[in-house]
Design an enzyme around this catalytic site. Structure first.
Site, PDB file in Angstrom:
ATOM      1  N   SER A   1       1.334  -1.435  -0.355  1.00 55.59           N
ATOM      2  CA  SER A   1      -0.332   0.119  -0.018  1.00 55.59           C
ATOM      3  C   SER A   1       0.749   1.256  -0.099  1.00 55.59           C
ATOM      4  CB  SER A   1      -1.195   0.065   1.606  1.00 55.59           C
ATOM      5  OG  SER A   1      -1.195   1.086   1.744  1.00 55.59           O
TER       6      SER A   1
ATOM      7  N   TYR B   1      -2.224  -1.418  10.329  1.00 58.00           N
ATOM      8  CA  TYR B   1      -2.504  -1.291   8.954  1.00 58.00           C
ATOM      9  C   TYR B   1      -1.043  -0.615   8.496  1.00 58.00           C
ATOM     10  CZ  TYR B   1      -3.957  -0.736   4.156  1.00 58.00           C
ATOM     11  OH  TYR B   1      -4.381  -1.061   2.819  1.00 58.00           O
TER      12      TYR B   1
HETATM   13  P1  NAP Z   1     -12.210  -5.079  -0.486  1.00 55.35           P
HETATM   14  O1  NAP Z   1     -12.920  -4.947  -1.327  1.00 55.35           O
HETATM   15  O2  NAP Z   1     -12.620  -5.043   1.259  1.00 55.35           O
HETATM   16  O3  NAP Z   1     -11.951  -6.700  -0.184  1.00 55.35           O
HETATM   17  C1  NAP Z   1     -11.602  -7.457   0.987  1.00 55.35           C
HETATM   18  C2  NAP Z   1     -11.523  -8.597  -0.107  1.00 55.35           C
HETATM   19  O4  NAP Z   1     -11.267  -9.731   1.076  1.00 55.35           O
HETATM   20  C3  NAP Z   1     -13.003  -9.420   0.108  1.00 55.35           C
HETATM   21  O5  NAP Z   1     -13.330 -10.479  -0.662  1.00 55.35           O
HETATM   22  C4  NAP Z   1     -13.512 -10.368   2.306  1.00 55.35           C
HETATM   23  O6  NAP Z   1     -14.182 -10.891   1.624  1.00 55.35           O
HETATM   24  C5  NAP Z   1     -11.843 -10.934   1.888  1.00 55.35           C
HETATM   25  N1  NAP Z   1     -11.097 -11.145   3.068  1.00 55.35           N
HETATM   26  C6  NAP Z   1     -11.151  -9.861   4.604  1.00 55.35           C
HETATM   27  N2  NAP Z   1     -10.696 -10.607   5.640  1.00 55.35           N
HETATM   28  C7  NAP Z   1     -10.332 -11.739   5.048  1.00 55.35           C
HETATM   29  C8  NAP Z   1      -9.579 -12.641   5.320  1.00 55.35           C
HETATM   30  N3  NAP Z   1      -9.580 -12.742   7.033  1.00 55.35           N
HETATM   31  N4  NAP Z   1      -9.780 -14.501   4.827  1.00 55.35           N
HETATM   32  C9  NAP Z   1      -9.900 -14.541   3.954  1.00 55.35           C
HETATM   33  N5  NAP Z   1     -10.759 -13.413   2.986  1.00 55.35           N
HETATM   34  C10 NAP Z   1     -11.136 -12.127   3.178  1.00 55.35           C
HETATM   35  O7  NAP Z   1     -10.421  -4.536  -0.282  1.00 55.35           O
HETATM   36  P2  NAP Z   1     -10.010  -3.595  -0.853  1.00 55.35           P
HETATM   37  O8  NAP Z   1      -9.793  -2.213  -0.974  1.00 55.35           O
HETATM   38  O9  NAP Z   1     -10.211  -4.592  -2.484  1.00 55.35           O
HETATM   39  O10 NAP Z   1      -8.690  -4.055  -0.712  1.00 55.35           O
HETATM   40  C11 NAP Z   1      -7.662  -5.162  -0.929  1.00 55.35           C
HETATM   41  C12 NAP Z   1      -5.947  -5.476  -1.030  1.00 55.35           C
HETATM   42  O11 NAP Z   1      -5.199  -4.547  -0.870  1.00 55.35           O
HETATM   43  C13 NAP Z   1      -5.939  -5.237   0.588  1.00 55.35           C
HETATM   44  O12 NAP Z   1      -4.912  -5.962   1.175  1.00 55.35           O
HETATM   45  C14 NAP Z   1      -5.374  -3.512   1.226  1.00 55.35           C
HETATM   46  O13 NAP Z   1      -4.803  -3.648   2.148  1.00 55.35           O
HETATM   47  C15 NAP Z   1      -5.166  -3.735   0.040  1.00 55.35           C
HETATM   48  N6  NAP Z   1      -5.490  -2.306  -0.620  1.00 55.35           N
HETATM   49  C16 NAP Z   1      -6.504  -1.659  -0.918  1.00 55.35           C
HETATM   50  C17 NAP Z   1      -6.593   0.030  -1.034  1.00 55.35           C
HETATM   51  C18 NAP Z   1      -7.596   0.435  -1.569  1.00 55.35           C
HETATM   52  O14 NAP Z   1      -7.906   2.235  -2.076  1.00 55.35           O
HETATM   53  N7  NAP Z   1      -8.541   0.271  -1.800  1.00 55.35           N
HETATM   54  C19 NAP Z   1      -5.389   0.289  -1.534  1.00 55.35           C
HETATM   55  C20 NAP Z   1      -3.367  -0.204  -1.120  1.00 55.35           C
HETATM   56  C21 NAP Z   1      -3.946  -1.249  -0.762  1.00 55.35           C
HETATM   57  P3  NAP Z   1     -15.001 -11.402   2.821  1.00 55.35           P
HETATM   58  O15 NAP Z   1     -15.128 -10.221   3.946  1.00 55.35           O
HETATM   59  O16 NAP Z   1     -16.731 -12.157   2.386  1.00 55.35           O
HETATM   60  O17 NAP Z   1     -14.050 -12.688   3.734  1.00 55.35           O
END
Ligand code: NAP
Length: 255
Positions: free
Chosen positions: A146, A159
């Site tokens: 990130s 985080y």
């Molecule tokens: P999101 O839309 O909230 O999706 C998260 C996914 O992870 C969902 O499928 C969720 O499904 C699953 N999940 C959560 N906890 C879990 C666990 N303990 N075991 C297995 N699955 C789990 O998040 P996102 O924004 O796409 O982010 C995805 C990744 O990118 C993360 O690592 C985040 O830190 C990183 N990231 C995101 C951004 C951003 O701007 N969005 C920026 C930098 C980095 P369930 O809840 O159904 O389990």
């Protein structure tokens, strides 16, 4: 000329892929030819994601497990072994967020964030790497960092610590597993419009701050991470190891 980005014949596990960016990593790797294994903690949302990708003609299955729970992870890999899955590509994408000042933060909330981002990256990668090494076929592991792998922001300290840790764990894994032809790299997304960020997108002050801090002047989309994932999953990146590629619209380059 061979297509350096072709993933035909490869099997990819993407954790946390029922929605958000993980779903698009899965879609991207499927478009490049890989068989896909999705994961989340919820059977209903996982089934929906599987159906969506199958409807587009891709080979997709899925396993429900909590990436931060060692027993769940080990059990899921035993099931995958029994079903004959051999993973060539892993994306450690599952993630959660918790916003609170450090002075008010409970240990259990600190621990859960560290577990889901950092410890889970170790746990799932250990299972995958052991199998890649035993098969002697090499492989690709892509961790998810990130902007907070480089810089901090108030109220998201665990985080930030976890994502800084993911960057260094990526280097540690690259160092240990490079001799087995396993490349371990990371993607560092900037601010991407997903469910995790709904409240931030709807907050006008935050939304303006993101736009003004990004040379691209906008949030990224999950689709814009697909190309980097395909690159790091493919033979095009075979001599790239231990790197983190920021896909951030230029954020980290601007003062
Ligand atoms: P999101 O839309 O909230 O999706 C998260 C996914 O992870 C969902 O499928 C969720 O499904 C699953 N999940 C959560 N906890 C879990 C666990 N303990 N075991 C297995 N699955 C789990 O998040 P996102 O924004 O796409 O982010 C995805 C990744 O990118 C993360 O690592 C985040 O830190 C990183 N990231 C995101 C951004 C951003 O701007 N969005 C920026 C930098 C980095 P369930 O809840 O159904 O389990």
């Amino acid at each position: 000329m061979n297509n350096l980005f072709d993933l035909t014949g490869k099997t990819a596990l993407i954790t946390g892929s029922s929605r958000g960016i993980g779903f698009y990593y899965a879609k991207g790797l499927a478009q490049a030819g890989a068989k896909i294994i999705l994961n989340s903690t919820n059977q209903g949302s996982l089934d929906k994601a599987i159906s969506l990708l199958q409807a587009e003609g891709y080979q997709v299955s899925g396993y429900v497990f909590d990436v931060a729970n060692e027993a769940h992870v080990v059990n899921a890999f035993q099931q995958m072994d029994e079903s004959g899955y051999k993973i060539d590509i892993l994306i450690n994408n599952a993630g959660i967020q918790h916003r609170q000042p450090l002075t008010e933060l409970a240990l259990k909330d600190w621990q859960r964030i560290i577990d889901v981002h950092l410890t889970a990256t170790f746990l799932v990668s250990r299972e995958v790497a052991n199998r890649m090494i035993a098969r002697n076929v090499g492989g690709k592991i892509i961790n998810i960092g990130s902007l907070t792998s480089e810089q901090a922001r108030a109220t998201i300290a665990p985080y930030t610590a976890a994502k800084g840790g993911v960057k260094m764990l990526t280097k540690a894994m690259a160092t240990e597993w490079g001799e087995y032809n396993i490349q371990v790299n990371a993607i560092g997304p900037g601010y991407i419009a997903t469910e995790m960020n709904t409240a931030l997108i709807e907050n006008q002050t935050f939304n303006e701050w993101v736009k003004n801090s990004t040379p691209a002047q906008r949030w990224g989309t999950p689709e814009e991470l697909m190309g980097t994932a395909i690159y790091l999953a493919s033979s095009a990146s075979n001599y790239v190891n231990g790197q983190i590629i920021y896909v951030d619209g230029g954020w980290l380059s601007m003062l």
